[in-house]
Motif scaffolding. Structure first.
Motif, PDB file in Angstrom:
ATOM      1  N   LEU B  87       0.867  -1.347  -0.056  1.00 56.25           N
ATOM      2  CA  LEU B  87       0.073  -0.022   0.147  1.00 56.25           C
ATOM      3  C   LEU B  87       0.964   1.208   0.039  1.00 56.25           C
ATOM      4  CD1 LEU B  87      -3.097  -0.834   2.285  1.00 56.25           C
ATOM      5  CD2 LEU B  87      -2.988  -0.868  -0.068  1.00 56.25           C
ATOM      6  N   PHE B  88       2.027   1.334   0.779  1.00 58.86           N
ATOM      7  CA  PHE B  88       2.849   2.500   0.793  1.00 58.86           C
ATOM      8  C   PHE B  88       3.542   2.480  -0.779  1.00 58.86           C
ATOM      9  CE2 PHE B  88       2.622   2.692   5.097  1.00 58.86           C
ATOM     10  CZ  PHE B  88       2.748   4.111   5.492  1.00 58.86           C
ATOM     11  N   PHE B  89       3.773   1.501  -1.398  1.00 58.84           N
ATOM     12  CA  PHE B  89       4.338   1.537  -2.939  1.00 58.84           C
ATOM     13  C   PHE B  89       3.425   2.123  -3.617  1.00 58.84           C
ATOM     14  CE2 PHE B  89       4.500  -0.361  -7.133  1.00 58.84           C
ATOM     15  CZ  PHE B  89       5.859  -0.367  -7.294  1.00 58.84           C
ATOM     16  N   ILE B  90       2.166   1.737  -3.669  1.00 63.52           N
ATOM     17  CA  ILE B  90       0.977   2.264  -4.404  1.00 63.52           C
ATOM     18  C   ILE B  90       0.752   3.703  -4.087  1.00 63.52           C
ATOM     19  CG2 ILE B  90      -1.617   2.235  -4.632  1.00 63.52           C
ATOM     20  CD1 ILE B  90      -0.544   0.174  -6.013  1.00 63.52           C
ATOM     21  N   THR B  91       0.483   4.145  -2.898  1.00 62.45           N
ATOM     22  CA  THR B  91       0.196   5.485  -2.528  1.00 62.45           C
ATOM     23  C   THR B  91       1.555   6.479  -2.858  1.00 62.45           C
ATOM     24  OG1 THR B  91       0.812   4.944  -0.245  1.00 62.45           O
ATOM     25  CG2 THR B  91      -1.544   5.116  -0.835  1.00 62.45           C
ATOM     26  N   THR B  92       2.817   5.901  -2.713  1.00 61.40           N
ATOM     27  CA  THR B  92       3.767   6.937  -3.106  1.00 61.40           C
ATOM     28  C   THR B  92       3.934   7.034  -4.545  1.00 61.40           C
ATOM     29  OG1 THR B  92       5.022   5.636  -1.515  1.00 61.40           O
ATOM     30  CG2 THR B  92       6.270   7.209  -2.621  1.00 61.40           C
ATOM     31  N   MET B  93       3.484   5.991  -5.326  1.00 57.59           N
ATOM     32  CA  MET B  93       3.578   6.041  -6.729  1.00 57.59           C
ATOM     33  C   MET B  93       2.174   6.931  -7.196  1.00 57.59           C
ATOM     34  SD  MET B  93       3.642   2.997  -9.485  1.00 57.59           S
ATOM     35  CE  MET B  93       2.107   2.220  -9.500  1.00 57.59           C
ATOM     36  N   TYR B  94       1.313   6.876  -6.578  1.00 55.51           N
ATOM     37  CA  TYR B  94       0.147   7.758  -6.828  1.00 55.51           C
ATOM     38  C   TYR B  94       0.243   9.126  -6.567  1.00 55.51           C
ATOM     39  CZ  TYR B  94      -4.862   9.433  -7.026  1.00 55.51           C
ATOM     40  OH  TYR B  94      -5.785  10.027  -7.368  1.00 55.51           O
ATOM     41  N   GLY B  95       0.872   9.520  -5.531  1.00 53.34           N
ATOM     42  CA  GLY B  95       0.926  10.852  -4.793  1.00 53.34           C
ATOM     43  C   GLY B  95       2.309  11.565  -5.035  1.00 53.34           C
ATOM     44  N   PHE B  96       3.275  11.128  -5.721  1.00 53.59           N
ATOM     45  CA  PHE B  96       4.646  11.492  -5.422  1.00 53.59           C
ATOM     46  C   PHE B  96       4.705  12.881  -6.210  1.00 53.59           C
ATOM     47  CE2 PHE B  96       5.765   8.807  -9.086  1.00 53.59           C
ATOM     48  CZ  PHE B  96       6.487  10.057  -9.860  1.00 53.59           C
ATOM     49  N   ASP B  97       3.855  13.197  -7.105  1.00 54.77           N
ATOM     50  CA  ASP B  97       4.293  14.534  -7.817  1.00 54.77           C
ATOM     51  C   ASP B  97       2.996  15.555  -7.501  1.00 54.77           C
ATOM     52  OD1 ASP B  97       2.214  13.251  -9.109  1.00 54.77           O
ATOM     53  OD2 ASP B  97       3.049  13.969 -10.944  1.00 54.77           O
ATOM     54  N   LYS B  98       2.145  15.181  -6.185  1.00 55.35           N
ATOM     55  CA  LYS B  98       1.228  15.959  -5.804  1.00 55.35           C
ATOM     56  C   LYS B  98       1.911  17.305  -5.051  1.00 55.35           C
ATOM     57  CE  LYS B  98      -2.521  13.785  -6.688  1.00 55.35           C
ATOM     58  NZ  LYS B  98      -3.961  14.082  -6.915  1.00 55.35           N
ATOM     59  N   THR B  99       1.155  18.126  -4.942  1.00 54.79           N
ATOM     60  CA  THR B  99       1.730  19.712  -4.220  1.00 54.79           C
ATOM     61  C   THR B  99       1.849  19.445  -2.964  1.00 54.79           C
ATOM     62  OG1 THR B  99      -0.648  20.271  -4.256  1.00 54.79           O
ATOM     63  CG2 THR B  99       0.903  21.192  -5.879  1.00 54.79           C
ATOM     64  N   TYR B 100       0.939  18.328  -2.007  1.00 58.60           N
ATOM     65  CA  TYR B 100       1.326  18.463  -0.884  1.00 58.60           C
ATOM     66  C   TYR B 100       2.543  17.586  -0.433  1.00 58.60           C
ATOM     67  CZ  TYR B 100      -1.489  14.128  -1.867  1.00 58.60           C
ATOM     68  OH  TYR B 100      -2.113  13.116  -2.430  1.00 58.60           O
TER      69      TYR B 100
END
Lengths: 122, 534
Positions: B87-100
């Protein structure tokens, strides 16, 4: 008889539930944080007044026996409680920081008023 | 004396070190490195499971047990660690270029990965207490990421109610130490089994159980969960971690406590009662909500009730169902939370009744959402059905059907988001824009939901490492009955349930901090009096 009742375990249980009363009945956020600290202090008293096997606790009436006999105080509760004290301090600091920022936002120390004001911001 | 360092420590320190280096240097390649570290940890877990063999021990200090400390990976913790790192793999992949996803957020987020790994590896009650306390602080910071109006209040409620629960937990640990002189779980189990008068176990059990029940959001103690999991200030990837894996730490501890005290105390009625209460009230609250994230948060509570029922029955197939449901719930709830995040950004609202015609805006996202819904409602060939079949192999079928119908009822709302038959089509649609890596993470999650449901035989053998129980997983009748129940539920929801006035009152139901504390005390006295009557 009353002397027997005054033991580390009983006092810490009473203190613990005084803290629990505080978090249930007081609406002031600051007093809630203080109550939480009372609970943590009671747990520390509980741990260091307990002991296992042949060793003695570091405080209380039995502690005076330590120097007379070839005994040492039980080291495990002391080691655990140093950690618990450090954690207690840090979470209290965090709670107080968040409380200050909450107070600046809503201008109240009362759980009920803050909740009502939060509802308006929805 | 310098000891050889246990490789299990990698699970704790690798994410932490990467997060720390990123915080200090700010080099963006470290985000990719954190993805690789999660993938590496998953691969290493598979290596330990299949080649090396479990359990794996790693001593932390040279003092032997019961006074020393060690890490241990067994079958249960290996599943949870796999889920966590995935899940950390998926979430990091999903959000790594988000502003937050800035330096500070990444540091706290990746530290949480290490801490959750450590919780599942820990063999010591006091270590568990410390790790849970750190995790609570980290989560409180994470749910206040976006500075919105409600964030500080939500964070403070979450932090303080969990601190009170952990105080109860620590008191329970104190009793365990006082009575048995051990904190190591294996030694405690032996000491508890040797107790002749079970009455001495009442206070430690009640204290530990109260603390852990709040962590797992068991029914009277659930009020912090919707606020933490669905607060507007938390990005959807934080909700994914909270609902997908962090809530499972509570379930993991409940499993451990049941394992510790189950032989001496009669826990089955207690766990079953709490489980059914949580499952039913969870879906009632979920039906009342219109906020998409709140629906998912209450649905998590309802699913935790299902897991608790499985722990209560404590048969082999029910416990397998618990493990499989932990895994599949982690996957499909993450998928649904990610979809919800996309929908909130797309429609600029959190109200599910204002979201329409998703099918015309984006077909791939509709399909992902449908896969998530099919999985959680237990449709044949999707992951939820297998765990529900395993869980209901011992439970009375009418109760399980009742809970399933409840789940279908609140997911009927999502049906309207996708197809929207009752509203007129709007002329212009905003095209949904998602980047390639975001599609990839959604696709991986939905593919796994399907694989865990359709290829359950190899999945159970590889992941749970246990023989398959002999129960019916699929039949033609099940498929037909699922379709008819779903259609019935959609009609039932729109014709009857939606018009019930009482549900509007439940929608705004919100406990204050004092009420949460009183619920905690009532729960504690309730457990104590239940055990005394026995």
């Amino acid at each position: 008889m009353i002397r027997d009742l005054i033991s580390g375990e009983n006092i810490s249980l009473i203190l613990f539930f005084i803290g629990v009363y505080g978090i249930c009945a007081r609406r002031n956020i600051l007093k809630t944080i203080i109550s939480l600290n009372i609970m943590q202090a009671s747990i520390i008293l509980f741990f260091i007044s307990s002991h296992t096997g042949a060793s003695y606790p570091p405080i209380g009436t039995k502690a005076s026996l330590i120097s007379k006999m070839d005994q040492i105080a039980d080291p495990v509760p002391q080691a655990l409680m140093i950690t618990a004290i450090v954690i207690g301090i840090s979470v209290t600091a965090l709670c107080l920081t968040m409380f200050v920022s909450l107070f600046h936002k809503y201008g109240s120390t009362n759980w009920g008023k803050v909740k009502r004001k939060r509802g308006e911001h929805l | 004396m310098i000891q050889s360092i246990s490789p299990l420590l990698l699970y704790v320190f690798l994410p932490f070190i990467i997060g720390m280096t990123y915080y200090v240097t700010g080099k963006t390649f470290l985000k990719q490195l954190s993805l690789m570290s999660s993938a590496g940890l998953i691969a290493y877990t598979f290596y330990l499971k299949s080649v090396h063999g479990l359990p794996v021990y790693g001593a932390l200090i040279s003092v032997p047990l019961p006074y020393g400390m060690s890490l241990k990976m067994d079958e249960l913790s290996s599943i949870l660690i796999l889920l966590n790192n995935f899940l950390f793999f998926i979430t990091t992949m999903y959000g790594f270029d988000k502003t937050y996803f800035k330096k500070r957020f990444a540091f706290v987020f990746l530290s949480l990965q290490g801490i959750i790994n450590a919780i599942f590896l820990s063999t010591d009650l006091f270590n568990l207490y410390i790790l849970l306390e750190i995790a609570t602080v980290l989560v409180a910071i994470l749910i206040m990421t976006k500075k919105e109006n409600r964030s500080v209040y939500d964070g403070l409620i979450y932090l303080m109610s969990n601190l009170v629960a952990m105080a109860f937990f620590l008191m329970g640990i104190g009793y365990c130490y006082k009575l048995f002189g051990a904190l190591n779980l294996d030694h405690l189990k032996m000491a508890i089994n040797a107790v002749e008068n079970p009455k001495v176990l009442l206070l430690p059990f009640a204290f530990l159980m109260t603390g852990v029940s709040l962590k797992a959001a068991i029914m009277p103690l659930f009020s912090w969960l919707p606020r933490a999991h669905a607060t507007p200030s938390a990005p959807s990837i934080v909700s994914v971690i909270l609902s997908g894996i962090f809530i499972k730490t509570g379930i993991y501890l409940l499993l451990k406590i049941h394992w510790l005290f189950g032989d001496q105390l009669a826990l089955m009625p207690l766990f079953l009662g709490l489980g059914y209460l949580t499952a039913v009230l969870g879906f009632v609250f979920a039906i009342a909500q219109t906020d998409i994230k709140l629906i998912l948060a209450y649905s998590t509570i309802s699913q935790m009730g299902l897991i608790l029922i499985g722990i209560g029955y404590n048969t082999d197939s029910a416990l397998m169902g618990v493990q499989y449901h932990i895994l599949s719930h982690g996957l499909f709830k993450s998928l649904l939370f990610l979809c919800a995040g996309v929908l909130i950004e797309h429609y600029h609202t959190r109200n599910i009744t204002e979201m329409h015609h998703l099918w015309k805006s984006s077909k791939p996202l509709s399909i992902t959402l449908i896969i998530g819904i099919l999985s959680i409602t237990g449709a044949p060939f999707f992951s939820g059905s297998i765990s529900k079949a395993l869980l209901s192999s011992t439970a009375p079928s009418f109760l399980m059907t009742f809970i399933s119908v409840g789940t279908l009822l609140y997911y009927a709302k999502f049906f309207n988001v996708i197809f929207s038959f009752d509203t007129k089509p709007v002329v212009s649609f905003n095209r949904l824009s998602l980047k390639r890596h975001q599609w990839a993470s959604l696709f991986m999650l939905s593919a796994l939901c399907f694989i865990l449901g359709s290829f359950y035989q190899p999945a159970i053998t590889i992941l749970l490492n246990q023989p398959l129980p002999n129960i019916t997983y699929y039949s033609f009748l099940k498929l037909i009955s699922y379709i008819f129940t779903y259609l019935f539920c959609i009609i039932f929801y729109y014709k009857i349930v939606k018009r019930i006035k009482l549900l509007d009152k439940l929608k705004t139901f919100d406990l204050s901090f004092n009420a949460i504390s009183i619920a905690l005390v009532l729960f504690f006295t309730g457990i104590l009096s239940y055990l005394l009557i026995q």
